[in-house]
Design an enzyme around this catalytic site. Structure first.
Site, PDB file in Angstrom:
ATOM      1  N   GLU A   1       0.832  -1.206   0.000  1.00 41.62           N
ATOM      2  CA  GLU A   1       0.000   0.000   0.000  1.00 41.62           C
ATOM      3  C   GLU A   1       0.866   1.256   0.000  1.00 41.62           C
ATOM      4  O   GLU A   1       0.636   2.190  -0.772  1.00 41.62           O
ATOM      5  CB  GLU A   1      -0.922  -0.007   1.217  1.00 41.62           C
ATOM      6  CG  GLU A   1      -1.870   1.187   1.272  1.00 41.62           C
ATOM      7  CD  GLU A   1      -2.758   1.158   2.496  1.00 41.62           C
ATOM      8  OE1 GLU A   1      -3.878   1.686   2.429  1.00 41.62           O
ATOM      9  OE2 GLU A   1      -2.329   0.601   3.531  1.00 41.62           O
ATOM     10  N   ARG A   2       1.863   1.287   0.872  1.00 43.94           N
ATOM     11  CA  ARG A   2       2.727   2.463   0.953  1.00 43.94           C
ATOM     12  C   ARG A   2       3.508   2.675  -0.340  1.00 43.94           C
ATOM     13  O   ARG A   2       3.819   3.811  -0.704  1.00 43.94           O
ATOM     14  CB  ARG A   2       3.711   2.313   2.120  1.00 43.94           C
ATOM     15  CG  ARG A   2       3.072   2.317   3.491  1.00 43.94           C
ATOM     16  CD  ARG A   2       4.138   2.435   4.570  1.00 43.94           C
ATOM     17  NE  ARG A   2       3.578   2.208   5.892  1.00 43.94           N
ATOM     18  CZ  ARG A   2       3.788   1.117   6.619  1.00 43.94           C
ATOM     19  NH1 ARG A   2       4.556   0.156   6.142  1.00 43.94           N
ATOM     20  NH2 ARG A   2       3.245   0.982   7.801  1.00 43.94           N
TER      21      ARG A   2
END
Length: 207
Positions: free
Chosen positions: A73-74
């Protein structure tokens, strides 16, 4: 994520499950936010049973699944976040031109700084793809906080009409600001992100 081994401390002894939302005992209660949207919900599990095949990854290995999901996600979410910020800066410029705010030296300065900060975040995101991945830890915090800050600037430039919900330069600035506040919570609150940056990116000791 469930506590599958109560004898293990903290993040150990957690397992990840994929649960069918139609499973008996799963109760979903939507939460209406300030903008009238139901983007989130409370989910209650009352006597829910799932088969062993619902286990994702290894038994008691849920923390590994979590770290992998958050890392992915990051690594990617900054792209959409920076694109939204670039559109927002363009809308701010149009708003300033429409309201006469572009004639204010302070407004022009803040718009220039906004453009500069968004460009820096894009550069940081691109650098994180080929360099130190710890840079990605900063991006979620920086983009969500800046998005809120710039929408607040839009309400200031637009004045009373923007604050009371009039659509200006293609935006309902007050409503967008309300929704943007969720971005400082979702995916890890800003305080949690600061803690992560301090410990994992800067190597600072825990208090």
């Amino acid at each position: 994520y469930v506590r599958s081994n109560p004898d293990e401390p903290r993040h150990r002894g957690i397992s990840a499950l994929i649960v069918d939302m139609d499973t008996p005992g799963v109760d979903v209660r939507p939460l209406v936010n300030m903008g009238g949207m139901t983007e989130f919900a409370e989910v209650f599990f009352d006597g829910v049973e799932v088969p062993r095949s619902a286990l994702l990854g290894e038994l008691n290995g849920g923390w590994v699944v979590t770290q992998g999901a958050l890392g992915h996600e990051r690594a990617t979410m900054w792209v959409e976040a920076v694109a939204r910020l670039e559109r927002l800066v363009s809308d701010l410029i149009r708003l300033a031109q429409a309201t006469g705010g572009s004639g204010d030296a302070l407004v022009r300065e803040r718009l220039a700084k906004a453009h500069e900060r968004v460009f820096a975040l894009r550069s940081l995101g691109l650098a994180s793809l080929t360099g130190d991945p710890r840079r990605q830890l900063v991006l979620k915090l920086a983009t969500s906080e800046l998005y809120t800050e710039l929408l607040d600037l839009g309400c200031m430039i637009g004045g009373s009409p923007a604050i009371t919900g009039e659509v200006m330069a293609g935006r309902d600035w007050a409503l967008d600001l309300q929704r943007a506040l969720a971005g400082t919570i979702a995916g890890g609150t800003s305080d949690i992100q600061r803690d992560i940056v301090a410990h994992h990116a800067l190597g600072m000791p825990r208090g």
